[in-house]
Design a protein around this motif. Structure first.
Motif, PDB file in Angstrom:
ATOM      1  N   LEU A  74       0.823  -1.210   0.000  1.00 24.34           N
ATOM      2  CA  LEU A  74       0.000   0.000   0.000  1.00 24.34           C
ATOM      3  C   LEU A  74       0.861   1.265   0.000  1.00 24.34           C
ATOM      4  O   LEU A  74       0.526   2.245  -0.665  1.00 24.34           O
ATOM      5  CB  LEU A  74      -0.950   0.001   1.195  1.00 24.34           C
ATOM      6  CG  LEU A  74      -2.084  -1.015   1.144  1.00 24.34           C
ATOM      7  CD1 LEU A  74      -2.892  -0.974   2.437  1.00 24.34           C
ATOM      8  CD2 LEU A  74      -2.990  -0.754  -0.057  1.00 24.34           C
ATOM      9  N   ALA A  75       1.973   1.242   0.710  1.00 24.63           N
ATOM     10  CA  ALA A  75       2.867   2.404   0.730  1.00 24.63           C
ATOM     11  C   ALA A  75       3.470   2.637  -0.651  1.00 24.63           C
ATOM     12  O   ALA A  75       3.543   3.775  -1.126  1.00 24.63           O
ATOM     13  CB  ALA A  75       3.970   2.197   1.764  1.00 24.63           C
ATOM     14  N   LYS A  76       3.885   1.564  -1.321  1.00 22.14           N
ATOM     15  CA  LYS A  76       4.441   1.697  -2.675  1.00 22.14           C
ATOM     16  C   LYS A  76       3.375   2.177  -3.659  1.00 22.14           C
ATOM     17  O   LYS A  76       3.631   3.022  -4.511  1.00 22.14           O
ATOM     18  CB  LYS A  76       5.025   0.368  -3.142  1.00 22.14           C
ATOM     19  CG  LYS A  76       6.293  -0.013  -2.426  1.00 22.14           C
ATOM     20  CD  LYS A  76       6.803  -1.366  -2.869  1.00 22.14           C
ATOM     21  CE  LYS A  76       8.012  -1.794  -2.069  1.00 22.14           C
ATOM     22  NZ  LYS A  76       8.468  -3.132  -2.416  1.00 22.14           N
ATOM     23  N   ALA A  77       2.161   1.655  -3.532  1.00 18.57           N
ATOM     24  CA  ALA A  77       1.073   2.068  -4.419  1.00 18.57           C
ATOM     25  C   ALA A  77       0.731   3.527  -4.197  1.00 18.57           C
ATOM     26  O   ALA A  77       0.491   4.282  -5.143  1.00 18.57           O
ATOM     27  CB  ALA A  77      -0.151   1.190  -4.197  1.00 18.57           C
ATOM     28  N   SER A  78       0.715   3.957  -2.948  1.00 18.71           N
ATOM     29  CA  SER A  78       0.422   5.346  -2.634  1.00 18.71           C
ATOM     30  C   SER A  78       1.476   6.275  -3.231  1.00 18.71           C
ATOM     31  O   SER A  78       1.148   7.312  -3.802  1.00 18.71           O
ATOM     32  CB  SER A  78       0.360   5.532  -1.122  1.00 18.71           C
ATOM     33  OG  SER A  78       0.166   6.881  -0.805  1.00 18.71           O
ATOM     34  N   ALA A  79       2.731   5.903  -3.120  1.00 16.85           N
ATOM     35  CA  ALA A  79       3.813   6.706  -3.691  1.00 16.85           C
ATOM     36  C   ALA A  79       3.693   6.765  -5.211  1.00 16.85           C
ATOM     37  O   ALA A  79       3.909   7.817  -5.827  1.00 16.85           O
ATOM     38  CB  ALA A  79       5.161   6.137  -3.281  1.00 16.85           C
ATOM     39  N   THR A  80       3.321   5.659  -5.829  1.00 13.22           N
ATOM     40  CA  THR A  80       3.163   5.622  -7.280  1.00 13.22           C
ATOM     41  C   THR A  80       2.004   6.514  -7.726  1.00 13.22           C
ATOM     42  O   THR A  80       2.123   7.257  -8.702  1.00 13.22           O
ATOM     43  CB  THR A  80       2.932   4.175  -7.759  1.00 13.22           C
ATOM     44  OG1 THR A  80       4.037   3.377  -7.330  1.00 13.22           O
ATOM     45  CG2 THR A  80       2.799   4.099  -9.259  1.00 13.22           C
TER      46      THR A  80
END
Length: 86
Positions: A21-27
């Motif tokens: 979720l953190a990676k998706a949010s950053a993307t």
């Protein structure tokens, strides 16, 4: 007993989910910034092209300076309209 809780599959799943979720949010954040910059740059480029076309229609030096002053006034005045050209 606490050591068993930390290595449980549920704990690893929660950490993995948080990481994803953190990676998706950053993307998503990066994509939003990219799209905003794309459209903002397009608007600025079109405005600059319209201003350049207006200046290109000037018939002489005085007409060119008049058009430049008019554009400065429309933008809020910077060089020509506020007396800083001395």
């Amino acid at each position: 007993m606490s050591h068993t809780l930390l290595s449980s599959p549920a704990f690893n799943t929660v950490n993995s989910l948080r990481s994803v979720l953190a990676k998706a949010s950053a993307t998503v954040d990066a994509a939003i910034v990219h799209v905003h910059n794309f459209f903002a740059q397009g608007v600025e480029e079109r405005q600059r092209e319209e201003e350049d076309a207006d200046l290109a229609e000037a018939t002489d030096r005085y007409d060119l300076e008049f058009r430049m002053r008019k554009q400065d006034r429309l933008r809020g005045g910077s060089y020509w309209s506020n007396g800083n050209n001395r």
